[in-house]
Write a protein that holds these residues in place. Structure first.
Motif, PDB file in Angstrom:
ATOM      1  N   GLY A  12      -6.680  -7.874  -4.069  1.00 34.60           N
ATOM      2  CA  GLY A  12      -7.062  -6.815  -4.993  1.00 34.60           C
ATOM      3  C   GLY A  12      -7.394  -5.506  -4.315  1.00 34.60           C
ATOM      4  N   PRO A  13      -7.801  -4.504  -5.111  1.00 32.87           N
ATOM      5  CA  PRO A  13      -8.090  -3.174  -4.570  1.00 32.87           C
ATOM      6  C   PRO A  13      -9.467  -3.103  -3.925  1.00 32.87           C
ATOM      7  CG  PRO A  13      -8.533  -3.198  -6.916  1.00 32.87           C
ATOM      8  CD  PRO A  13      -7.990  -4.570  -6.566  1.00 32.87           C
ATOM      9  N   ILE A  14      -9.763  -1.964  -3.354  1.00 36.02           N
ATOM     10  CA  ILE A  14     -11.112  -1.664  -2.870  1.00 36.02           C
ATOM     11  C   ILE A  14     -11.861  -0.947  -3.981  1.00 36.02           C
ATOM     12  CG2 ILE A  14     -12.461  -0.329  -1.196  1.00 36.02           C
ATOM     13  CD1 ILE A  14     -10.132  -0.674   0.775  1.00 36.02           C
ATOM     14  N   LEU A  15     -13.047  -1.413  -4.290  1.00 37.33           N
ATOM     15  CA  LEU A  15     -13.891  -0.775  -5.304  1.00 37.33           C
ATOM     16  C   LEU A  15     -14.945   0.084  -4.608  1.00 37.33           C
ATOM     17  CD1 LEU A  15     -15.118  -0.296  -8.126  1.00 37.33           C
ATOM     18  CD2 LEU A  15     -16.294  -2.508  -7.896  1.00 37.33           C
ATOM     19  N   VAL A  16     -14.964   1.389  -4.939  1.00 37.67           N
ATOM     20  CA  VAL A  16     -15.963   2.309  -4.397  1.00 37.67           C
ATOM     21  C   VAL A  16     -16.935   2.666  -5.520  1.00 37.67           C
ATOM     22  CG1 VAL A  16     -16.380   4.517  -3.273  1.00 37.67           C
ATOM     23  CG2 VAL A  16     -14.281   3.246  -2.770  1.00 37.67           C
ATOM     24  N   VAL A  17     -18.236   2.458  -5.268  1.00 33.16           N
ATOM     25  CA  VAL A  17     -19.265   2.695  -6.279  1.00 33.16           C
ATOM     26  C   VAL A  17     -20.202   3.785  -5.764  1.00 33.16           C
ATOM     27  CG1 VAL A  17     -20.920   1.608  -7.845  1.00 33.16           C
ATOM     28  CG2 VAL A  17     -19.142   0.210  -6.751  1.00 33.16           C
ATOM     29  N   GLU A  18     -20.203   4.935  -6.413  1.00 31.86           N
ATOM     30  CA  GLU A  18     -20.945   6.102  -5.924  1.00 31.86           C
ATOM     31  C   GLU A  18     -21.175   7.069  -7.083  1.00 31.86           C
ATOM     32  OE1 GLU A  18     -22.929   8.713  -4.401  1.00 31.86           O
ATOM     33  OE2 GLU A  18     -22.220   7.491  -2.708  1.00 31.86           O
ATOM     34  N   ASP A  19     -22.420   7.536  -7.245  1.00 27.36           N
ATOM     35  CA  ASP A  19     -22.724   8.403  -8.391  1.00 27.36           C
ATOM     36  C   ASP A  19     -22.574   9.891  -8.094  1.00 27.36           C
ATOM     37  OD1 ASP A  19     -25.070   8.164  -6.717  1.00 27.36           O
ATOM     38  OD2 ASP A  19     -26.227   9.119  -8.305  1.00 27.36           O
ATOM     39  N   ILE A  20     -22.404  10.270  -6.831  1.00 28.67           N
ATOM     40  CA  ILE A  20     -22.240  11.686  -6.494  1.00 28.67           C
ATOM     41  C   ILE A  20     -20.742  11.987  -6.438  1.00 28.67           C
ATOM     42  CG2 ILE A  20     -22.696  13.495  -4.791  1.00 28.67           C
ATOM     43  CD1 ILE A  20     -25.160  11.880  -3.930  1.00 28.67           C
ATOM     44  N   PRO A  21     -20.239  12.846  -7.343  1.00 32.41           N
ATOM     45  CA  PRO A  21     -18.788  13.019  -7.488  1.00 32.41           C
ATOM     46  C   PRO A  21     -18.059  13.422  -6.212  1.00 32.41           C
ATOM     47  CG  PRO A  21     -19.928  13.982  -9.369  1.00 32.41           C
ATOM     48  CD  PRO A  21     -20.990  13.583  -8.384  1.00 32.41           C
ATOM     49  N   ASN A  22     -18.620  14.370  -5.439  1.00 30.59           N
ATOM     50  CA  ASN A  22     -17.872  14.822  -4.252  1.00 30.59           C
ATOM     51  C   ASN A  22     -17.827  13.744  -3.165  1.00 30.59           C
ATOM     52  OD1 ASN A  22     -20.660  15.220  -3.750  1.00 30.59           O
ATOM     53  ND2 ASN A  22     -20.231  16.752  -2.197  1.00 30.59           N
ATOM     54  N   VAL A  23     -18.874  12.915  -3.074  1.00 28.99           N
ATOM     55  CA  VAL A  23     -18.870  11.806  -2.108  1.00 28.99           C
ATOM     56  C   VAL A  23     -17.865  10.743  -2.560  1.00 28.99           C
ATOM     57  CG1 VAL A  23     -20.237   9.991  -1.014  1.00 28.99           C
ATOM     58  CG2 VAL A  23     -21.263  12.236  -1.449  1.00 28.99           C
ATOM     59  N   LEU A  24     -17.865  10.445  -3.856  1.00 32.03           N
ATOM     60  CA  LEU A  24     -16.912   9.475  -4.398  1.00 32.03           C
ATOM     61  C   LEU A  24     -15.479   9.927  -4.131  1.00 32.03           C
ATOM     62  CD1 LEU A  24     -16.347   6.927  -6.088  1.00 32.03           C
ATOM     63  CD2 LEU A  24     -16.506   8.355  -8.131  1.00 32.03           C
ATOM     64  N   GLU A  25     -15.215  11.212  -4.364  1.00 27.03           N
ATOM     65  CA  GLU A  25     -13.864  11.742  -4.145  1.00 27.03           C
ATOM     66  C   GLU A  25     -13.465  11.658  -2.672  1.00 27.03           C
ATOM     67  OE1 GLU A  25     -11.214  15.770  -5.060  1.00 27.03           O
ATOM     68  OE2 GLU A  25     -13.397  15.851  -5.185  1.00 27.03           O
ATOM     69  N   LEU A  26     -14.406  11.983  -1.772  1.00 23.93           N
ATOM     70  CA  LEU A  26     -14.115  11.918  -0.342  1.00 23.93           C
ATOM     71  C   LEU A  26     -13.731  10.503   0.081  1.00 23.93           C
ATOM     72  CD1 LEU A  26     -14.122  13.017   2.592  1.00 23.93           C
ATOM     73  CD2 LEU A  26     -16.571  12.484   2.663  1.00 23.93           C
ATOM     74  N   LEU A  27     -14.511   9.521  -0.360  1.00 25.73           N
ATOM     75  CA  LEU A  27     -14.241   8.136   0.018  1.00 25.73           C
ATOM     76  C   LEU A  27     -12.915   7.658  -0.571  1.00 25.73           C
ATOM     77  CD1 LEU A  27     -17.818   6.624  -0.450  1.00 25.73           C
ATOM     78  CD2 LEU A  27     -16.754   7.353   1.685  1.00 25.73           C
ATOM     79  N   GLU A  28     -12.678   8.006  -1.830  1.00 28.68           N
ATOM     80  CA  GLU A  28     -11.438   7.581  -2.486  1.00 28.68           C
ATOM     81  C   GLU A  28     -10.214   8.194  -1.799  1.00 28.68           C
ATOM     82  OE1 GLU A  28      -9.323   7.493  -6.911  1.00 28.68           O
ATOM     83  OE2 GLU A  28     -11.145   8.674  -6.599  1.00 28.68           O
ATOM     84  N   VAL A  29     -10.267   9.507  -1.533  1.00 29.28           N
ATOM     85  CA  VAL A  29      -9.143  10.186  -0.897  1.00 29.28           C
ATOM     86  C   VAL A  29      -8.896   9.636   0.505  1.00 29.28           C
ATOM     87  CG1 VAL A  29      -8.378  12.409   0.058  1.00 29.28           C
ATOM     88  CG2 VAL A  29      -9.325  12.301  -2.256  1.00 29.28           C
ATOM     89  N   THR A  30      -9.977   9.393   1.249  1.00 25.11           N
ATOM     90  CA  THR A  30      -9.854   8.852   2.613  1.00 25.11           C
ATOM     91  C   THR A  30      -9.154   7.493   2.603  1.00 25.11           C
ATOM     92  OG1 THR A  30     -11.865  10.009   3.325  1.00 25.11           O
ATOM     93  CG2 THR A  30     -11.149   8.157   4.666  1.00 25.11           C
ATOM     94  N   LEU A  31      -9.543   6.637   1.674  1.00 26.26           N
ATOM     95  CA  LEU A  31      -8.940   5.301   1.591  1.00 26.26           C
ATOM     96  C   LEU A  31      -7.487   5.367   1.124  1.00 26.26           C
ATOM     97  CD1 LEU A  31     -11.981   3.413   0.037  1.00 26.26           C
ATOM     98  CD2 LEU A  31     -11.016   2.991   2.305  1.00 26.26           C
ATOM     99  N   ARG A  32      -7.231   6.187   0.105  1.00 22.84           N
ATOM    100  CA  ARG A  32      -5.861   6.301  -0.419  1.00 22.84           C
ATOM    101  C   ARG A  32      -4.921   6.892   0.640  1.00 22.84           C
ATOM    102  NH1 ARG A  32      -5.289   4.928  -5.585  1.00 22.84           N
ATOM    103  NH2 ARG A  32      -7.056   5.088  -7.013  1.00 22.84           N
ATOM    104  N   PHE A  33      -5.434   7.830   1.442  1.00 17.81           N
ATOM    105  CA  PHE A  33      -4.621   8.434   2.494  1.00 17.81           C
ATOM    106  C   PHE A  33      -4.141   7.375   3.486  1.00 17.81           C
ATOM    107  CE2 PHE A  33      -4.196  10.581   6.663  1.00 17.81           C
ATOM    108  CZ  PHE A  33      -3.206  11.506   6.330  1.00 17.81           C
ATOM    109  N   LYS A  34      -4.971   6.347   3.671  1.00 14.40           N
ATOM    110  CA  LYS A  34      -4.600   5.254   4.584  1.00 14.40           C
ATOM    111  C   LYS A  34      -3.792   4.165   3.877  1.00 14.40           C
ATOM    112  CE  LYS A  34      -6.334   6.648   8.472  1.00 14.40           C
ATOM    113  NZ  LYS A  34      -5.467   6.862   9.645  1.00 14.40           N
ATOM    114  N   GLY A  35      -3.481   4.386   2.607  1.00 12.80           N
ATOM    115  CA  GLY A  35      -2.621   3.461   1.880  1.00 12.80           C
ATOM    116  C   GLY A  35      -3.322   2.362   1.120  1.00 12.80           C
TER     117      GLY A  35
END
Length: 207
Positions: A6-29
């Motif tokens: 399955g996918p990686i689930l990122v749980v974070e309430d601060i939008p810019n931190v959530l976006e950073l983590l999501e983009v970083t992971l997606r960039f690595k595929g």
């Protein structure tokens, strides 16, 4: 990049931190799903079982500790590896409590993206973690209460120090410290709210 189960689930309430983590992971595929608090995370997990949960600790509605406890006491989710992220819960006692709940990693914010990606890769290639027996309800609530009470004491000290400092600063330097003070007071309110809820949950155990 293939991720088992399955996918990686990122749980974070601060939008810019959530976006950073999501983009970083997606960039690595990596495939990624997100949630803004523990309640949303449980809704996501009910539809699709993640290979890894990466969660902040201090969040509204249901925080990272409470989410981890829910996952550990549920057979379907018990063996999902959990990485904790936190800028607030960083003492040795905080980390020890996280590890007692079966967390495989504890990373401090702000996150170094290179270390973050390395840690994610290591966790995913290790396979299902060996997790300890879930904490009992009473053990969890008492350990959690100790962590929150410690955070509240620290936050009160920080606020008092900032309030004293503000009185000595020239006017042009005050806005930045006013903002810091407002953020610290907001964190204190969140912690106090969590504690109040926790005291109610502990009442049956202490009668």
């Amino acid at each position: 990049m293939n991720v088992p189960f399955g996918p990686i689930l990122v749980v974070e309430d601060i939008p810019n931190v959530l976006e950073l983590l999501e983009v970083t992971l997606r960039f690595k595929g990596y495939p990624v799903v997100t949630a803004r608090n523990g309640q949303e995370a449980l809704e996501v997990i009910s539809k699709e079982l993640p290979a890894l949960v990466i969660t902040d600790i201090l969040m509204p509605k249901m925080d990272g500790y409470a989410l981890a406890q829910k996952l550990r006491i549920t057979p379907r989710t018990r063996h999902i590896p959990i990485i904790f992220l936190s800028a607030t819960y960083v003492t040795p006692e905080d980390k020890s409590f996280a590890l007692s709940m079966g967390a495989v990693k504890f990373m401090e914010k702000p996150v170094d993206t290179e270390d973050f990606i390395i840690s994610v890769g290591e966790v995913l290639t290790q396979g299902a973690p060996t997790v300890p027996e879930p904490l009992s309800e009473q053990e969890f609530y008492k350990g959690y209460r100790e962590r929150l009470e410690s955070k509240l004491r620290h936050k009160n000290t920080q606020i008092a120090r900032t309030e004293r400092l503000l009185q000595t600063l020239p006017a042009d330097q005050r806005p930045a410290f006013d903002a810091l003070l407002a953020e610290a007071r907001r964190h204190r309110e969140e912690i106090q709210h969590e504690l109040n809820d926790l005291y109610k949950l502990l009442e049956p155990f202490e009668k």
